[in-house]
Every structure is written in C-alpha cells, then in structure tokens.
Design a protein around this motif. Structure first.
Motif, PDB file in Angstrom:
ATOM      1  N   LEU A 236      -4.909  -2.511 -12.353  1.00 50.61           N
ATOM      2  CA  LEU A 236      -4.888  -1.144 -11.838  1.00 50.61           C
ATOM      3  C   LEU A 236      -6.171  -0.828 -11.080  1.00 50.61           C
ATOM      4  N   ALA A 237      -7.297  -1.343 -11.555  1.00 56.48           N
ATOM      5  CA  ALA A 237      -8.564  -1.125 -10.854  1.00 56.48           C
ATOM      6  C   ALA A 237      -8.533  -1.782  -9.480  1.00 56.48           C
ATOM      7  N   ARG A 238      -7.932  -2.955  -9.380  1.00 53.01           N
ATOM      8  CA  ARG A 238      -7.809  -3.606  -8.072  1.00 53.01           C
ATOM      9  C   ARG A 238      -6.991  -2.764  -7.109  1.00 53.01           C
ATOM     10  N   VAL A 239      -5.889  -2.219  -7.602  1.00 51.28           N
ATOM     11  CA  VAL A 239      -5.021  -1.402  -6.749  1.00 51.28           C
ATOM     12  C   VAL A 239      -5.749  -0.148  -6.296  1.00 51.28           C
ATOM     13  N   ILE A 240      -6.438   0.524  -7.220  1.00 51.43           N
ATOM     14  CA  ILE A 240      -7.134   1.767  -6.870  1.00 51.43           C
ATOM     15  C   ILE A 240      -8.266   1.490  -5.890  1.00 51.43           C
ATOM     16  N   ILE A 241      -9.048   0.458  -6.128  1.00 50.71           N
ATOM     17  CA  ILE A 241     -10.149   0.132  -5.210  1.00 50.71           C
ATOM     18  C   ILE A 241      -9.600  -0.288  -3.851  1.00 50.71           C
ATOM     19  N   GLY A 242      -8.490  -1.012  -3.839  1.00 50.87           N
ATOM     20  CA  GLY A 242      -7.857  -1.368  -2.568  1.00 50.87           C
ATOM     21  C   GLY A 242      -7.383  -0.153  -1.800  1.00 50.87           C
ATOM     22  N   LEU A 243      -6.804   0.826  -2.513  1.00 51.83           N
ATOM     23  CA  LEU A 243      -6.376   2.054  -1.851  1.00 51.83           C
ATOM     24  C   LEU A 243      -7.556   2.835  -1.285  1.00 51.83           C
ATOM     25  N   ILE A 244      -8.647   2.889  -2.047  1.00 51.42           N
ATOM     26  CA  ILE A 244      -9.839   3.598  -1.575  1.00 51.42           C
ATOM     27  C   ILE A 244     -10.402   2.912  -0.339  1.00 51.42           C
ATOM     28  N   ILE A 245     -10.514   1.602  -0.380  1.00 53.75           N
ATOM     29  CA  ILE A 245     -11.037   0.863   0.778  1.00 53.75           C
ATOM     30  C   ILE A 245     -10.119   1.034   1.974  1.00 53.75           C
ATOM     31  N   GLY A 246      -8.817   0.972   1.744  1.00 54.08           N
ATOM     32  CA  GLY A 246      -7.851   1.175   2.836  1.00 54.08           C
ATOM     33  C   GLY A 246      -7.938   2.564   3.436  1.00 54.08           C
ATOM     34  N   ALA A 247      -8.121   3.597   2.590  1.00 51.07           N
ATOM     35  CA  ALA A 247      -8.242   4.969   3.089  1.00 51.07           C
ATOM     36  C   ALA A 247      -9.518   5.130   3.907  1.00 51.07           C
ATOM     37  N   VAL A 248     -10.600   4.498   3.458  1.00 50.88           N
ATOM     38  CA  VAL A 248     -11.856   4.586   4.210  1.00 50.88           C
ATOM     39  C   VAL A 248     -11.730   3.888   5.549  1.00 50.88           C
ATOM     40  N   ILE A 249     -11.054   2.761   5.594  1.00 53.65           N
ATOM     41  CA  ILE A 249     -10.885   2.031   6.854  1.00 53.65           C
ATOM     42  C   ILE A 249      -9.998   2.840   7.820  1.00 53.65           C
ATOM     43  N   VAL A 250      -8.953   3.478   7.292  1.00 53.92           N
ATOM     44  CA  VAL A 250      -8.055   4.255   8.158  1.00 53.92           C
ATOM     45  C   VAL A 250      -8.754   5.476   8.706  1.00 53.92           C
ATOM     46  N   ILE A 251      -9.577   6.115   7.890  1.00 57.92           N
ATOM     47  CA  ILE A 251     -10.254   7.333   8.341  1.00 57.92           C
ATOM     48  C   ILE A 251     -11.332   6.948   9.303  1.00 57.92           C
TER      49      ILE A 251
END
Length: 132
Positions: A117-132
């Motif tokens: 779950l930590a991998r998924v959450i950190i991946g989502l955060i990194i993905g959101a930062v890259i998109v923004i």
C-alpha cells in the motif's frame, strides 16, 4: 512525544467536525445551490461552510495543543541522551549524521519493500507531482 500527541489529537478532533460539515453541506447546502442558478448565491451558501471549516481547524489545533502539553507532561518520557544533543559539534558530526542516515534509509527501504500500500500511495504522489 508532544508532537505525536498533538498530531493524533488534531486528527481526532477535526475529522468528526469535518464530517458534520460535509453532512450539512450535502443535506442543506447543495439543495439550496441547485435551487438558484446565480453564482453569487452559491458563493454566499458555500462561504460560511468554508469559514466554519477554518474555525474548526483552528479550534482543533488549539484544543490539541493544550491537551498534548498536559499529556506530554504527565506521560512523556524524558530524553535519555540529553548530553548528546546539547553541543553543536555532536549534532553536526558527519560520521554520526551518516550513521543515522543509513539507519533511516534501511528502515524506510525495508518498510517500502514489505508494504504494498505504501508503494501505491508513494507512486500516486509521485505521479501527481509529475502531472502537475
């Protein structure tokens, strides 16, 4: 120790209030907004909820701060290595910093390997930062 008490108390105080405001907005605010198509009416309906959320967060922080002070004074554990943290030379020692960094990195690395779950959450955060 005080920070642990403080952050958990803020969450415990603020989330129920946020739930009450969300329920009220769903029950009363959105139907009123749907009745009127004017944007100024929508602002005057939503703005008090916004102010209430700010006031609730402020009150939660004040209450949590006072209560965490009392809990930390009553149940807090004194720092055992006070002599180690008193001098700047010991705090800024490169070998000590590198040793503590290595311990933190090993702990974080093992936690990430074990926790999917930590991998998924950190991946989502990194993905959101890259998109923004």
């Amino acid at each position: 120790m005080k920070q642990v008490f403080f952050h958990s108390l803020v969450v415990c105080f603020f989330l129920p209030l946020l739930g009450v405001f969300a329920f009220s907005l769903n029950s009363f605010g959105f139907p009123l907004m749907e009745q009127y198509s004017d944007k100024s009416i929508k602002f005057f309906i939503a703005f008090p909820y916004f102010l209430l959320i700010i006031a609730a967060l402020f009150a939660s922080v004040l209450a949590a701060d006072r209560l965490s002070r009392r809990l930390a004074a009553k149940f807090g554990v004194p720092v055992e290595e006070k002599a180690d943290t008193d001098s700047w030379d010991k705090l800024l020692d490169p070998q000590r910093i590198e040793h503590k960094r290595a311990v933190v990195m090993k702990t974080a690395d093992s936690w990430l390997k074990d926790n999917m779950l930590a991998r998924v959450i950190i991946g989502l955060i990194i993905g959101a930062v890259i998109v923004i």
